[in-house]
Design a protein around this motif. Structure first.
Motif, PDB file in Angstrom:
ATOM      1  N   TYR A   1      -7.622   7.414   1.966  1.00 35.16           N
ATOM      2  CA  TYR A   1      -6.860   6.385   2.695  1.00 35.16           C
ATOM      3  C   TYR A   1      -7.321   6.316   4.144  1.00 35.16           C
TER       4      TYR A   1
ATOM      5  N   ASP B   1      -7.453   0.137   4.658  1.00 36.09           N
ATOM      6  CA  ASP B   1      -6.571  -0.833   5.322  1.00 36.09           C
ATOM      7  C   ASP B   1      -7.206  -1.212   6.661  1.00 36.09           C
TER       8      ASP B   1
ATOM      9  N   LEU C   1       0.830  -1.206   0.000  1.00 32.81           N
ATOM     10  CA  LEU C   1       0.000   0.000   0.000  1.00 32.81           C
ATOM     11  C   LEU C   1       0.864   1.257   0.000  1.00 32.81           C
TER      12      LEU C   1
ATOM     13  N   ILE D   1      -8.362   3.525  -0.589  1.00 30.56           N
ATOM     14  CA  ILE D   1      -7.610   2.456   0.068  1.00 30.56           C
ATOM     15  C   ILE D   1      -8.097   2.332   1.498  1.00 30.56           C
TER      16      ILE D   1
END
Length: 483
Positions: free
Chosen positions: A346, A431, A309, A429
């Motif tokens: 993110y 995570d 990432l 993204i």
């Protein structure tokens, strides 16, 4: 067979203040020998706070707590963040003109250990022997959590408090930990904070449900004997309620992102490699992410998920030694990091650790328009309106002006997800976005991600450990293996 070492722990009309950030009010609770508890409830209700009281944290303003043992083992996100913060402070100590290497894992474990043999056994079981000489702060989130668990277990506590112990662990480690905990239930009483009811171990005997009063104070609303099937099922249903009729707020029509070349993939990794010295973490990875092609990235702890990432976002120093194209830009060919990051939303645990500024909840969301930690630019009326829509969607309208750093871990995570989504980026993204969230908010987050996947303007890259969290619309999977 040894018996549990715990005497009765008794809370009588206890009110606890946590540095004016949060208050638990009028707690009446009895924990008896041979009981193992789960503390659950919605985000911000005080689950972690109640667990922390058992470890001696917080100022008791009224009432009494009796029977607390002296040797308490605590594993929590807050304790983990405190250790990371202490390590990061070493980077600020420049007066000696030396670069701090950080505390090695070996020292973190064995210098705080009542049973070195057990610690060594757990090091092997958790598979972290190769990490013993690595700096603690250089570990991944999952690896850090393993060290915390080993420290607590090897100290043979009289009471073991585990706040979300299973989050961030891969499937094999999760199974091993559950088996180990089951093996010590006759000698070690346990209190767990769990948001995911499906992770509740079979040996749990009682559940404590917390919620918030009108004055925003946490209270113990209900205690349930797990053997009471009807009461348990009602509690389970309560915690699995889903929010329906979701509408994602629109992006800011005035300040749109620059147009990308529709013929170019969003990401291309050609033979991408990550290595530290002679240790190869990721070996010659080829991966292309096309526009509108949603991906789930998985793999065990230490397999390089976070590293991959960071190659994409440009936060990894080895991104410039690899052949990488992001949004049509080739890494190392003159593009600025902000040219890339403006197209990425993110969410990660490390971002949450970094977001320590004392800004309002509303401004946290607005900061997503500027990819900033905090607000340093005057926002537009339209951006404020969009932020209000996100707060309403998350059920946090009344918290618009509250400081972000005074919220619970779960509420902070929800706001950071809204921050990442607010500009409808080409690449989102996520995570472990559900880390630390209770069932209702987890389902809300998963539904929001599914809505985004249904559109065409945002491509989702979703990283997780929980197989049951698969999302409709994500049809592409990449699993990394640990070398």
């Amino acid at each position: 067979m040894d018996s549990l070492r715990l005497d009765n722990i008794l809370f009588e009309k206890v009110t606890v203040n946590f540095d004016d950030r949060f208050t638990l009010s009028e707690i009446d609770w009895t924990i008896e020998p041979n009981q193992h508890w789960v503390i659950t409830g919605t985000n911000g209700a005080g689950k972690s706070a109640l667990a922390a009281v058992l470890a001696g944290v917080g100022d008791i303003e009224r009432g009494t707590v009796t029977g607390l043992p002296k040797n308490v083992g605590l594993v929590s996100f807050e304790a983990q963040a405190e250790l990371i913060a202490k390590e990061l402070k070493k980077d600020d100590a420049d007066i000696m003109d030396v670069i701090s290497l950080g505390t090695p894992v070996r020292e973190m474990i064995f210098d705080y250990c009542a049973d070195p043999d057990l610690a060594q056994e757990l090091v092997e079981k958790f598979g972290i022997y190769p990490l013993l000489d690595r700096a603690f702060r250089k570990l991944s989130t999952g690896e850090t959590r393993k060290v915390m668990l080993i420290r607590a277990l090897a100290n043979k506590p009289d009471l073991l408090i585990l706040d979300e112990p299973f989050d961030g662990l891969d499937v094999d480690t999760l199974a091993m930990l559950q088996a180990h905990l089951a093996s010590i239930i006759d000698t070690t009483p346990m209190i767990m904070v769990l948001n995911r009811f499906d992770e509740m171990p079979d040996f749990i005997t009682h559940i404590a449900l917390l919620d918030k009063k009108k004055d925003d104070q946490g209270r113990l609303a209900l205690t349930v004997d797990k053997s009471d099937e009807n009461a348990f099922n009602e509690l389970y249903q309560l915690l699995h309620l889903k929010t329906t009729d979701l509408d994602i707020p629109e992006a800011d029509p005035v300040n749109k992102l620059p147009a990308l070349d529709p013929s170019q993939p969003l990401v291309i990794l050609n033979q991408a490699t990550i290595k530290y010295g002679d240790t190869i973490i990721v070996d010659k990875l080829d991966w292309t992410i096309e526009r509108g092609q949603h991906w789930q990235l998985s793999g065990p702890n230490g397999s390089g998920k976070t590293g991959v990432l960071s190659l994409i976002t440009g936060d990894h120093p080895q991104c410039y030694t690899n052949d990488i194209f992001v949004f049509g830009f080739q890494r190392g060919k003159g593009e600025s990091i902000w040219q890339i990051k403006q197209f990425i939303g993110y969410v990660s645990t490390s971002l949450q650790w970094e977001y320590r500024v004392s800004t309002s909840c509303k401004n946290v969301i607005i900061s997503g328009f500027y990819d900033s930690i905090g607000m340093y630019t005057k926002s537009s009326d339209n951006q404020k309106k969009i932020a209000d829509q996100w707060l309403a969607l998350l059920g946090m309208t009344d918290r618009a002006d509250q400081p972000f750093n005074k919220l619970s871990y779960g509420d902070q995570r929800l706001l950071l997800i809204a921050r990442a989504m607010v500009k409808h980026p080409p690449l989102l993204i996520l995570d472990e976005p559900c880390l630390g969230l209770d069932d209702m908010n987890r389902q809300l987050v998963l539904a929001l991600i599914e809505k985004i996947c249904q559109g065409s303007e945002t491509t989702v890259l979703y990283v997780n450990h929980h197989a049951e969290d698969q999302i409709k619309g994500i049809d592409n999977y990449l699993r990394l293996k640990k070398n």
